[in-house]
Design an enzyme around this catalytic site. Sequence first.
Site, mmCIF file in Angstrom:
data_model
loop_
_atom_site.group_PDB
_atom_site.id
_atom_site.type_symbol
_atom_site.label_atom_id
_atom_site.label_comp_id
_atom_site.label_asym_id
_atom_site.label_seq_id
_atom_site.Cartn_x
_atom_site.Cartn_y
_atom_site.Cartn_z
ATOM 1 N N ASP A 60 0.869 -1.179 0.000
ATOM 2 C CA ASP A 60 0.000 0.000 0.000
ATOM 3 C C ASP A 60 0.907 1.231 0.000
ATOM 4 O O ASP A 60 2.131 1.127 0.002
ATOM 5 C CB ASP A 60 -0.969 -0.046 1.184
ATOM 6 C CG ASP A 60 -0.271 0.049 2.518
ATOM 7 O OD1 ASP A 60 0.965 0.257 2.550
ATOM 8 O OD2 ASP A 60 -0.946 -0.087 3.550
ATOM 9 N N ASP A 246 -7.693 -7.607 0.183
ATOM 10 C CA ASP A 246 -6.782 -7.815 1.306
ATOM 11 C C ASP A 246 -7.570 -7.529 2.565
ATOM 12 O O ASP A 246 -8.480 -6.701 2.555
ATOM 13 C CB ASP A 246 -5.580 -6.866 1.267
ATOM 14 C CG ASP A 246 -5.950 -5.467 1.726
ATOM 15 O OD1 ASP A 246 -6.541 -4.708 0.923
ATOM 16 O OD2 ASP A 246 -5.694 -5.134 2.895
ATOM 17 N N CYS A 286 -6.748 -28.250 6.221
ATOM 18 C CA CYS A 286 -5.521 -27.569 6.665
ATOM 19 C C CYS A 286 -4.831 -28.349 7.770
ATOM 20 O O CYS A 286 -5.426 -29.237 8.390
ATOM 21 C CB CYS A 286 -5.821 -26.141 7.113
ATOM 22 S SG CYS A 286 -6.472 -25.992 8.796
ATOM 23 N N HIS A 315 -5.450 -21.939 9.946
ATOM 24 C CA HIS A 315 -6.780 -22.356 9.525
ATOM 25 C C HIS A 315 -7.527 -21.225 8.830
ATOM 26 O O HIS A 315 -8.113 -21.425 7.751
ATOM 27 C CB HIS A 315 -7.623 -22.872 10.686
ATOM 28 C CG HIS A 315 -9.053 -23.039 10.269
ATOM 29 N ND1 HIS A 315 -9.464 -24.084 9.467
ATOM 30 C CD2 HIS A 315 -10.138 -22.243 10.442
ATOM 31 C CE1 HIS A 315 -10.745 -23.937 9.180
ATOM 32 N NE2 HIS A 315 -11.178 -22.834 9.769
#
Lengths: 354, 354
Positions: A60, A246, A286, A315
């Site tokens: 950013d 994001d 996972c 996770h």
Amino acid sequence: MPVGTQGAVKAMRHADLLELDAQIILGNTYHLFLRPGDELIGRRGGLHRFIGWTRPVLTDSGGYQVFSLADRRVISEDGAQFRSHLDGSLHMLTPERAVDIQARLGSDIAMVFDECVAYPADRDAVAASMERSVRWARRCRERLAELRNGSVAGVAVTNPGQAQFGIVQGGVFQDLRDESAAATLAIGFEGYAIGGLSVGEPAYLMYSVVADTARRLPADRPRYLMGTGTPEDLVECVARGIDMFDCVMPTRNARNGQLFTSEGRINIKNARYAEDDRPPDAVCGCYTCRTHSRAYLRHLYMAGEMTAGALNTLHNLSFYLDTMRRIREAIRLRIFENFRQEFLRSASRLSSDQ
Amino acid sequence: MPVGTQGAVKAMRHADLLELDAQIILGNTYHLFLRPGDELIGRRGGLHRFIGWTRPVLTDSGGYQVFSLADRRVISEDGAQFRSHLDGSLHMLTPERAVDIQARLGSDIAMVFDECVAYPADRDAVAASMERSVRWARRCRERLAELRNGSVAGVAVTNPGQAQFGIVQGGVFQDLRDESAAATLAIGFEGYAIGGLSVGEPAYLMYSVVADTARRLPADRPRYLMGTGTPEDLVECVARGIDMFDCVMPTRNARNGQLFTSEGRINIKNARYAEDDRPPDAVCGCYTCRTHSRAYLRHLYMAGEMTAGALNTLHNLSFYLDTMRRIREAIRLRIFENFRQEFLRSASRLSSDQ
């Protein structure tokens, strides 16, 4: 994009992100500028080399943190003067400076330096801020052109192929969004972001602005919604034309004990999980879900073990990245609308455990 | 043995320990008894099942923590009454109770409940304490026999094959050590530990007590030195007959930024590493050394990233376990004495960076 604020996704190692097949991570210019410093990172050959990550990185511009984190900031047409949250030292961030810093960091995608306004804000303030962001975007693009031409002394460009994305502002006023989009497109960038959302406005309003703004942005360039959001937000905003996201939510919430699952969110600290031998999410593959029970994860959380943060983060990132993979697959198979309905129904099953 | 105080080696996942090929980890009875509780763990099928770790686990008896951590402890012939460091609640630990708790935990090696005295302590106090520890050891062995016979109601034995080790006490008084060793051997255990060292006495004295005590213990049973030590201590104490160690040093020091390397210790927070692109240890093959520079590890540490703790811990455990592997290999090749001299010379190279 998992958020790697200070050059690391919190509680993760890069090997974890590779195993989760994260395609790109985000770094925060504000934080890296203050510590360890963009010049030090530039001397190391850029952020990739410094942190040991070979896949893409998006940075950013530092604008959001300056406006929301930094003390005693003073905004002028030139840029933003602020005091570091670390030591109170005085710094100035301008559009040119933000481009230079990101050139030293050598991210694959750099963002323009924009002004962010709080929500709610009145129309005049949002309009003035949006217009300034357009002027700043132009200065950012010009600065990048100069860097690409090699006509700026003293700035080590560590990634000559760096792309730059413009950011559409305008709050929740669609006419301002349209004006911002047109002006940003007129400057011309490798991709386009929608900024200034997920700042407290209701979800229906965000979805509406996303839908109407995304359609103003070229379909052949990435469309990136900054700072969003919940798993449901991802699905809903892809439905409205967004390609990239994001958010700190999967990582931050994990460290606070909140797990995203295919049936909704669970707070692992709840006493009801003390003797629950099931994995966090029965359909998740996972490491955390393959290896551990809710009972153990609750114990680690209650005991203050930092491994709790790591296992929960693994996770949650897995769930987010899986969600995006499932979205892409559904689009390819032309069953996205079915997927979307089923996803939203499933995600609300455990809503009582928020 | 990496120390997994609360059912997790701090900052590690079990997968890390498997990759480092840790053969066994240690769990602390005191901590697990208080949280989440041995009954809860017993209902889950024991500690292995609860935490998802299939390799061996050794549990201490809780004695050391009761004597050093717990508030307002009152020791009597029966056992130790103490207040929890978590919530001040009152508990009683007796030899029988310590055996029962470890039976529920289902560790592969359980330790007898012994009394630990501070260093320095006068001979009479050490003698009285050692004699009490022998009486407690006898009670522990008898209780285990009852559990093995199935004649104790209300205790779920989750690991019927559990071994039990006796502990030799006696401080730095060799005649007391000899007396303790003889009495402990007379009771008879699957293995023998030396307790009450690494509590502040000088290294030469510890080495001397270890040498003279280890030779009293049968060579065909594991000899375990509790709570030791530095990498140099491992080498020196193997030279004196020790087979097994546990210590929080590799993990705790890692979280404080201290890395053990083949050339000695480095404190990663030192400014001298800010632009040091070398791995922590050039001859180490661990993930941290393969992937990251000292400069990046220093940045993570200074930025307060929990990933720093994880990466440093990975390296330190790798160094410790490698050291033990190298010791075993040197013994097999009959070059241990050469290895020992070279190791000690190498380990002191960076001693200025302590």
